[in-house]
Design a protein around this motif. Sequence first.
Motif: not given
Length: 165
Positions: A1-7, A47-56
Amino acid sequence: MPWRPMTALDLNQVQSLADAIHVSHPEDPEVLAERQHLYPEGCFMLVEDERAIGYALTHPWRFAEPPPLNRLLGAVPSPATTYYIHDVALLPIARGKGYAAQLTDRLVAHSREAGFDNLSLVAVNKSQVFWEKAGFRVVAVPDLGPKLASYGPDAALMVRDAASL
């Protein structure tokens, strides 16, 4: 899944995304940073292809009392009565790929594990249809109209039972 924890290291990217996506609902860097600091287990990067494309950004809160936009919270309330979805923001290139539905499933699971009976949010920017498909429903709360109006003309308080679906 491309969602990961935000730091905390992601906050500059979060601010750039927020500025690009939420032109009508700007929030200061301190507000976004505080959400991540107060409840890091509820904040995610897409993150998709090492690019941030969204957040929650999500956190425990008080049901039917959505926080004002662009305001510091100070603390997560105790007791909290809802798992609040403050913001799910995706760049146009991320939309229609199922990412928001993946995140919603993750948030529902987290809310159950954390012991919340419900999740709530304020739907804006014509997102109500998406949230309805995800099991949320509009709820009317007396005297909340003026506060919702500050979120925009189509703002609606929505809730979902954590045990549903």
